[in-house]
Design an enzyme around this catalytic site. Structure first.
Site, mmCIF file in Angstrom:
data_model
loop_
_atom_site.group_PDB
_atom_site.id
_atom_site.type_symbol
_atom_site.label_atom_id
_atom_site.label_comp_id
_atom_site.label_asym_id
_atom_site.label_seq_id
_atom_site.Cartn_x
_atom_site.Cartn_y
_atom_site.Cartn_z
ATOM 1 N N THR A 1 14.738 46.848 14.630
ATOM 2 C CA THR A 1 14.514 48.249 14.256
ATOM 3 C C THR A 1 13.790 48.281 12.906
ATOM 4 O OG1 THR A 1 16.769 48.313 13.334
ATOM 5 C CG2 THR A 1 16.458 49.234 15.529
ATOM 6 N N THR B 1 20.651 47.887 14.010
ATOM 7 C CA THR B 1 20.926 48.883 12.968
ATOM 8 C C THR B 1 20.070 50.119 13.235
ATOM 9 O OG1 THR B 1 21.374 47.105 11.391
ATOM 10 C CG2 THR B 1 20.950 49.291 10.477
ATOM 11 N N GLU C 1 26.079 44.621 13.420
ATOM 12 C CA GLU C 1 26.116 43.228 12.952
ATOM 13 C C GLU C 1 26.141 43.215 11.427
ATOM 14 O OE1 GLU C 1 23.569 41.630 11.248
ATOM 15 O OE2 GLU C 1 21.959 43.109 11.387
ATOM 16 N N ALA D 1 21.422 39.276 -12.246
ATOM 17 C CA ALA D 1 20.177 39.999 -12.534
ATOM 18 C C ALA D 1 18.979 39.117 -12.223
ATOM 19 C CB ALA D 1 20.150 40.436 -13.993
ATOM 20 N N GLY E 1 15.005 41.717 -1.372
ATOM 21 C CA GLY E 1 13.929 41.902 -0.406
ATOM 22 C C GLY E 1 14.472 41.622 0.973
ATOM 23 N N CYS F 1 16.180 43.538 5.819
ATOM 24 C CA CYS F 1 17.302 44.471 6.034
ATOM 25 C C CYS F 1 17.479 45.477 4.906
ATOM 26 C CB CYS F 1 18.601 43.687 6.239
ATOM 27 S SG CYS F 1 18.675 42.848 7.840
#
Length: 447
Positions: free
Chosen positions: A93, A129, A159, A263, A268, A271
């Site tokens: 998705t 998702t 998931e 930090a 990235g 997801c």
């Protein structure tokens, strides 16, 4: 009679789920519409790097010597419908091009192709998702288009896989969430997950909307935690504080915890970024956009870190142009123990410096091939030493264990300038400084 499982979509999620279901003792049939992917899986090979997955596949794929033979693959939806009692939908998705919203075309296509073949009672279980509200729509369409009618039932089972730990997370999940509308659906899913439940994995039964919200809410919370500590790094840089010590002190509070408080150049992957954006888009459609306005700042903080890393490199090289400067980048994947370079902060930084005239050479233990496809104009080395050879500055941008164990002294002998910028706050400054390197990191004194 033992349940038979099918898995529709054999990408990262689907291949892992199919192999894990076979490991749990079920007969499994996986389906994909890409012939090359099916051919790879039938050989016991996977199109991505995920620790332990290929070994698990080879243990169960039919036709491989010594395998259990419990796992087969097909491209035929009719065969899937005839074979399975429980059908897991594990398709992608992605984010829509030019929009924040989620692209549901792969999910819709999977349901549209499966439904006409469901002539007997079956449970279709969504794992992808999706925007909240999707399951309700898909349940109606499933019942309308399946010959079995209402006996073709839907459940939603999000998931929670972490790349690098996907096999463990599937076989030994920290929780199992199921959105169901009947005791029968719950019973079937308890049977599917009897092994993990028996080991103590919590089994949370809920409605469709809540089950759809769990994954996006979890990812939004994790993204918030990462961006929070990165915002604190910005404050530390302005005030002369040390974000690593700040995070350590915060982490001792049980209400906060230590995880996701490192930090650096931000998150990235395939997801977190697209999930929080899709969450914002869906909240807007529901008229609840004000509830998630904070996620816009989370996204903004995250993306800002990449540009700040580029500026840190520029300042470290004297504050002028990158033209003629040799820059070594250690890391291409968005996280270690993966070959995934989707929305990778490391590659984004490397690409920005390259576009500004820097001679950038990248090395990553597993992500080189994918990185070269995405950024073919960057230079790539076969080892960390070769990447660093002749470099004016070294950027550590993915926290692979291999990089933490590098010989700082030996690396210094091939670099033109012993200057390292730690974009992940994962290296030991004392080791590098003892070897004669100037060590700098975001949000730490001495920068």
């Amino acid at each position: 009679m033992a349940l038979k499982i099918t898995v529709i979509g054999t990408g990262y999620l689907g291949a892992t789920h199919a192999a894990a279901m076979a490991e749990l003792g079920f007969e499994v049939l996986g389906l994909d519409v890409v012939p090359e992917k099916i051919e790879m899986l039938q050989r016991g090979e996977v199109p991505m790097y995920e620790p332990g997955l290929e070994e698990l596949l080879r243990k169960h794929v039919a036709g491989i010597e010594g395998s259990s033979g419990r796992l087969r693959f097909t491209m035929d939806f009719a065969e899937v419908a005839a074979f399975g009692d429980v059908h897991f939908v594990c398709v992608n998705t992605p984010q829509k091009h030019g929009e924040y919203a989620c692209d549901m075309s792969y999910v819709d296509s999977a349901f549209a192709q499966l439904a006409p073949h469901l002539t007997r009672p079956a449970l279709v279980v969504g794992k992808s998702t999706v925007p909240v509200g999707s399951a309700d729509r898909l349940a109606r369409e499933l019942a309308a288009n399946a010959p079995a009618g209402a006996e073709a039932e839907l459940a939603w089972n999000p998931e929670f896989l972490r790349e690098g730990f996907a096999v463990k997370d599937t076989l030994h999940p920290d929780r199992i969430v199921v959105g169901v509308r009947s005791a029968h659906a719950e019973k079937l899913l308890r049977e599917v997950y009897a092994g993990p439940i028996g080991e103590g994995s919590p089994f949370v039964v809920t409605d469709f909307p809540t089950s759809e919200l769990v994954k996006t809410a979890a990812n939004s919370f994790l993204a918030t935690k990462i961006s929070f500590i990165n915002a604190m790094a910005e404050v530390c840089e302005a005030a002369g504080g040390d974000v690593v010590k700040l995070a350590e002190a915060l982490g001792y509070d049980d209400r906060i915890g230590k995880k996701f408080l490192r930090a650096g150049i931000g998150f990235g992957g395939g997801c977190l970024p697209k999930d929080i954006r899709a969450f914002m888009a869906r909240a807007g459609e529901l008229g609840a956009d004000q509830a998630l306005t904070f996620l816009r700042e989370i996204d903004s903080i995250n993306m800002r870190r990449r540009g700040q890393m580029v500026e840190m490199a520029r300042e470290a090289l004297g504050g002028g142009s990158f033209l003629g400067k040799r820059v070594a980048v250690l890391g291409a994947t968005f996280k270690p123990d993966s070959d995934d370079v989707r929305d990778s902060p490391a590659l984004n930084v490397a690409g920005q410096i390259h576009l500004q005239g820097g001679q950038v050479t990248v090395y990553d233990p597993k992500g080189m091939e994918n990185a070269a496809r995405l950024f073919p104009t960057l230079a790539y080395a076969e080892s960390a030493v070769e990447a660093v050879r002749g470099a004016d500055v070294v950027l550590h941008l993915t926290e692979w264990r291999e990089f933490r164990e590098l010989d700082a002294q030996a690396l210094g002998e091939v670099a033109s300038n012993r200057l390292i910028l730690d974009g992940r706050n994962a290296l030991d400054p004392e080791i590098w400084r003892a070897a004669g390197w100037t060590y700098r990191a975001m949000g730490r004194p001495g920068a």
